[in-house]
Scaffold this motif. Sequence first.
Motif, PDB file in Angstrom:
ATOM      1  N   ASP A  81       0.819  -1.210   0.000  1.00 22.55           N
ATOM      2  CA  ASP A  81       0.000   0.000   0.000  1.00 22.55           C
ATOM      3  C   ASP A  81       0.852   1.258   0.000  1.00 22.55           C
ATOM      4  O   ASP A  81       0.700   2.135  -0.856  1.00 22.55           O
ATOM      5  N   VAL A  82       1.793   1.353   0.946  1.00 24.50           N
ATOM      6  CA  VAL A  82       2.575   2.593   1.047  1.00 24.50           C
ATOM      7  C   VAL A  82       3.693   2.653   0.015  1.00 24.50           C
ATOM      8  O   VAL A  82       4.061   3.726  -0.454  1.00 24.50           O
ATOM      9  N   ILE A  83       4.249   1.489  -0.379  1.00 25.83           N
ATOM     10  CA  ILE A  83       5.294   1.489  -1.401  1.00 25.83           C
ATOM     11  C   ILE A  83       4.721   1.938  -2.748  1.00 25.83           C
ATOM     12  O   ILE A  83       5.301   2.757  -3.448  1.00 25.83           O
ATOM     13  N   SER A  84       3.575   1.413  -3.087  1.00 24.53           N
ATOM     14  CA  SER A  84       3.049   1.614  -4.435  1.00 24.53           C
ATOM     15  C   SER A  84       2.183   2.855  -4.583  1.00 24.53           C
ATOM     16  O   SER A  84       2.189   3.497  -5.635  1.00 24.53           O
ATOM     17  N   MET A  85       1.409   3.191  -3.551  1.00 26.48           N
ATOM     18  CA  MET A  85       0.498   4.338  -3.686  1.00 26.48           C
ATOM     19  C   MET A  85       0.411   5.125  -2.383  1.00 26.48           C
ATOM     20  O   MET A  85      -0.628   5.681  -2.045  1.00 26.48           O
ATOM     21  N   GLY A  86       1.529   5.171  -1.659  1.00 25.52           N
ATOM     22  CA  GLY A  86       1.523   5.847  -0.361  1.00 25.52           C
ATOM     23  C   GLY A  86       1.119   7.306  -0.435  1.00 25.52           C
ATOM     24  O   GLY A  86       0.411   7.816   0.456  1.00 25.52           O
ATOM     25  N   GLY A  87       1.544   8.021  -1.476  1.00 23.92           N
ATOM     26  CA  GLY A  87       1.175   9.422  -1.609  1.00 23.92           C
ATOM     27  C   GLY A  87      -0.312   9.591  -1.830  1.00 23.92           C
ATOM     28  O   GLY A  87      -0.965  10.456  -1.218  1.00 23.92           O
ATOM     29  N   THR A  88      -0.889   8.776  -2.696  1.00 28.52           N
ATOM     30  CA  THR A  88      -2.331   8.821  -2.966  1.00 28.52           C
ATOM     31  C   THR A  88      -3.120   8.377  -1.748  1.00 28.52           C
ATOM     32  O   THR A  88      -4.171   8.949  -1.416  1.00 28.52           O
ATOM     33  N   PHE A  89      -2.634   7.364  -1.064  1.00 26.64           N
ATOM     34  CA  PHE A  89      -3.238   6.855   0.165  1.00 26.64           C
ATOM     35  C   PHE A  89      -3.388   8.002   1.172  1.00 26.64           C
ATOM     36  O   PHE A  89      -4.477   8.260   1.718  1.00 26.64           O
ATOM     37  N   ILE A  90      -2.300   8.723   1.409  1.00 31.53           N
ATOM     38  CA  ILE A  90      -2.312   9.838   2.350  1.00 31.53           C
ATOM     39  C   ILE A  90      -3.223  10.951   1.844  1.00 31.53           C
ATOM     40  O   ILE A  90      -3.986  11.556   2.617  1.00 31.53           O
ATOM     41  N   ARG A  91      -3.171  11.207   0.537  1.00 29.71           N
ATOM     42  CA  ARG A  91      -4.008  12.268  -0.050  1.00 29.71           C
ATOM     43  C   ARG A  91      -5.494  11.961   0.146  1.00 29.71           C
ATOM     44  O   ARG A  91      -6.290  12.859   0.488  1.00 29.71           O
ATOM     45  N   LEU A  92      -5.897  10.722  -0.054  1.00 32.46           N
ATOM     46  CA  LEU A  92      -7.305  10.344   0.137  1.00 32.46           C
ATOM     47  C   LEU A  92      -7.761  10.606   1.571  1.00 32.46           C
ATOM     48  O   LEU A  92      -8.870  11.106   1.801  1.00 32.46           O
ATOM     49  N   VAL A  93      -6.901  10.265   2.543  1.00 30.38           N
ATOM     50  CA  VAL A  93      -7.240  10.511   3.940  1.00 30.38           C
ATOM     51  C   VAL A  93      -7.319  12.007   4.206  1.00 30.38           C
ATOM     52  O   VAL A  93      -8.280  12.504   4.822  1.00 30.38           O
ATOM     53  N   ALA A 123      -0.121   2.458   8.269  1.00 33.15           N
ATOM     54  CA  ALA A 123      -1.480   2.937   8.029  1.00 33.15           C
ATOM     55  C   ALA A 123      -1.841   4.073   8.985  1.00 33.15           C
ATOM     56  O   ALA A 123      -2.487   5.049   8.597  1.00 33.15           O
ATOM     57  N   ARG A 124      -1.431   3.928  10.234  1.00 28.76           N
ATOM     58  CA  ARG A 124      -1.677   5.009  11.192  1.00 28.76           C
ATOM     59  C   ARG A 124      -0.976   6.292  10.765  1.00 28.76           C
ATOM     60  O   ARG A 124      -1.532   7.390  10.877  1.00 28.76           O
ATOM     61  N   TYR A 125       0.241   6.146  10.286  1.00 28.50           N
ATOM     62  CA  TYR A 125       0.987   7.325   9.826  1.00 28.50           C
ATOM     63  C   TYR A 125       0.233   8.009   8.683  1.00 28.50           C
ATOM     64  O   TYR A 125       0.227   9.239   8.582  1.00 28.50           O
ATOM     65  N   ALA A 126      -0.402   7.207   7.831  1.00 30.18           N
ATOM     66  CA  ALA A 126      -1.186   7.774   6.729  1.00 30.18           C
ATOM     67  C   ALA A 126      -2.478   8.409   7.216  1.00 30.18           C
ATOM     68  O   ALA A 126      -3.148   9.106   6.442  1.00 30.18           O
ATOM     69  N   GLY A 127      -2.843   8.170   8.466  1.00 27.48           N
ATOM     70  CA  GLY A 127      -4.039   8.788   9.039  1.00 27.48           C
ATOM     71  C   GLY A 127      -5.248   7.889   9.094  1.00 27.48           C
ATOM     72  O   GLY A 127      -6.355   8.344   9.402  1.00 27.48           O
ATOM     73  N   VAL A 128      -5.087   6.597   8.826  1.00 31.60           N
ATOM     74  CA  VAL A 128      -6.217   5.664   8.829  1.00 31.60           C
ATOM     75  C   VAL A 128      -6.535   5.254  10.271  1.00 31.60           C
ATOM     76  O   VAL A 128      -5.619   4.823  11.001  1.00 31.60           O
ATOM     77  N   PRO A 129      -7.800   5.349  10.706  1.00 30.71           N
ATOM     78  CA  PRO A 129      -8.142   4.906  12.059  1.00 30.71           C
ATOM     79  C   PRO A 129      -8.013   3.390  12.195  1.00 30.71           C
ATOM     80  O   PRO A 129      -8.170   2.655  11.214  1.00 30.71           O
ATOM     81  N   ALA A 143       6.265   6.704   5.601  1.00 26.78           N
ATOM     82  CA  ALA A 143       5.317   5.596   5.763  1.00 26.78           C
ATOM     83  C   ALA A 143       5.979   4.268   5.401  1.00 26.78           C
ATOM     84  O   ALA A 143       5.782   3.256   6.077  1.00 26.78           O
ATOM     85  N   ILE A 144       6.787   4.271   4.337  1.00 29.26           N
ATOM     86  CA  ILE A 144       7.502   3.052   3.949  1.00 29.26           C
ATOM     87  C   ILE A 144       8.496   2.653   5.026  1.00 29.26           C
ATOM     88  O   ILE A 144       8.689   1.464   5.314  1.00 29.26           O
ATOM     89  N   PHE A 145       9.124   3.640   5.688  1.00 27.03           N
ATOM     90  CA  PHE A 145      10.123   3.355   6.720  1.00 27.03           C
ATOM     91  C   PHE A 145       9.528   2.606   7.913  1.00 27.03           C
ATOM     92  O   PHE A 145      10.270   1.990   8.680  1.00 27.03           O
ATOM     93  N   LYS A 146       8.203   2.659   8.073  1.00 27.65           N
ATOM     94  CA  LYS A 146       7.583   1.921   9.184  1.00 27.65           C
ATOM     95  C   LYS A 146       7.768   0.410   9.005  1.00 27.65           C
ATOM     96  O   LYS A 146       7.675  -0.339   9.974  1.00 27.65           O
ATOM     97  N   HIS A 147       8.044  -0.012   7.784  1.00 23.84           N
ATOM     98  CA  HIS A 147       8.227  -1.442   7.503  1.00 23.84           C
ATOM     99  C   HIS A 147       9.710  -1.784   7.658  1.00 23.84           C
ATOM    100  O   HIS A 147      10.425  -2.038   6.688  1.00 23.84           O
TER     101      HIS A 147
END
Length: 639
Positions: free
Chosen positions: A369-381, A465-471, A584-588
């Motif tokens: 999720d964060v490797i491939s679309m992390g920027g979009t993931f965060i933007r959606l949130v 996911a938490r870093y991206a803002g997902v509850p 976000a990727i660094f969390k892995h």
Amino acid sequence: MARLNLLEETRYEKLPVTVYSDQKAASVAVAQRIAALIRNKQEAGQHAVLGLATGVTPIRVYAELVRLHKEEGLSFKNVITFNLDEYYPMKPDADQSYVTFMNENLFDHIDIEKANVHIPDGTLAADDVAAFCLEYERQIEELGGLDLQILGIGRTGHIGFNEPGSAPNSGTRLVTLDDLTRRDAARDFGGKQNVPTKAITMGVGTIFKAREIILMAWSAKKAPIIRQAVEGEISSEVPATFLQLSENVEFVLDVDAASQLTRFDTPWLVKDCVWDERLIKKAVIWLSDAVNKPILKLEEEDYNNNGMAQLAVDKGPVYQINIDIFNQIQHTITGWPGGKPGADDSQRPERAEPARKRSIVFSPHPDDDVISMGGTFIRLVDQGHDVHVAYQTSGNTAVWDDDVLRFVEFAIDFKESVGEDVSQMQKTYNDMRQFMIAKLPNQIDTPEIRDVKGFIRKTEAIAGARYAGVPDSNIHFQALPFYETGKTQKNSVGEDDIKLTMELLQKVKPQQVFTAGDFADPHGTHVVCFNIIIESLRRLRETEDWVKDCWVWMYRGAWQEFPTYEIEMAVPLSPAEVIRKRNAIFKHQSQKDRPVFPGDDAREFWVRAEDRNRETAQAYDHLGMAEYAAMEAFVRYHY
């Protein structure tokens, strides 16, 4: 006339090529040819002498031969086989040996005489290998040579284990394996460090003497080397090119493996085309790159000098073609991946309404999720959408053993610090250490070790996911059963995999689904997970109205990117957003530095992701679009 047209289409191809719709159809066709040879030899009272290959490529061929034996009475009593190669050293009962492979996929299921089976011996003393190789050659020659040799092709262009530098007249011998070949085999051995450095292989000259040679290749991963082998100059650097000298060879490909051949990749160079919108877009982008001009500066001369005069005549004037394609590409760019509320969406990739969408990001592995679309993931949130993330597999095969010990040691210390009894945990820890000391390459871990590896990936995914803002309530762990084998080889997809996915989709009822469309994933997990999602949506569509309004967006980025002409949504990232994605990727952490299965790309995943996103932005810039720091790309899938 039809024959002349075909010759014109294939004029870049230096040997015969047959392309099938998929690898199943191709494999069945090859198996039928082998069966016909066997039956013809039986009728003549002769042996059929076959040269056989191993690896993923011929598995379906062997499965069809087994079916023909069991269901249609095909007998192998008159068949004598010689396998291409074997790792050295290698015990015949090892999971990775080609003896094991051939027994499991063919020999144990047919009536072949065991004395008629020949596979290079990986247990020989070093001093005995040369004599064995000469005897292997003598046995083939004594039988009059190979009637049919089937081949795969490695990404180095090797056939058998004839690596770059092999001579065209080489015979059976001991060889040193190319580093790329060893990296490709790493998953089977539990890491490249466990892959043998040598192998015994039939030579190019031995293969060349076969009365018929069929080289098979499937998937887009093989497309670049297939183009070199079929259209390139003969060179020892690509041993498969030596097959161009044979009058008895045929390449059998699926459409993906053939996709970079000129007649499929740039058909306007070899034939008149039916110019639909997709092909025009592809050709104009190709032309822009070929002449190094932005789209709006392309001229009629550029079209005429690069095989596109027909397009200029049929669809011109060329400046109008340029404007149309420029606008199409520009309209793919959006900073609103969930749709811009209240905007005119007629030229936007996503719908404006509903303004707040329910979105699920499906992640095959816990970091895709964060490797491939992390920027979009965060933007959606950030833009207020109800974003869920579903981690489809545990990823528990991709954690180092010493990380397991480190985390269990931490747990023991923590329990002791709060006064809890640690005796049982200490015993489990000791058992783990003893197992790891005696562990064989690719041996299945104990359930406890697999659990800890899964827990490590799970906590990292939660952190990302938490870093991206997902509850927390929107973070889902599916642990799909097909994956939970403890081995790199996974089970086939079952009903439970689809049921779990349907249940999550029914719970969320998303308007957007994001799924990995990165089928170059060397582990194959991405395409399996993609197919589970699509099958689940297709079933739900029959009874659930919300599915009609659910759009599916495919992302890439971990292993490759979509070609520019395919991109339907490009989400630009600012320099600050690139940094947020990186964090976000660094969390892995278990996948940072050197992951267990890195593939053939030595870069860390965050570096790969940033390089690809920057390259996508540069490709858009080169075409004449606005210049961005990075872009994530998506293609809509219609199911």
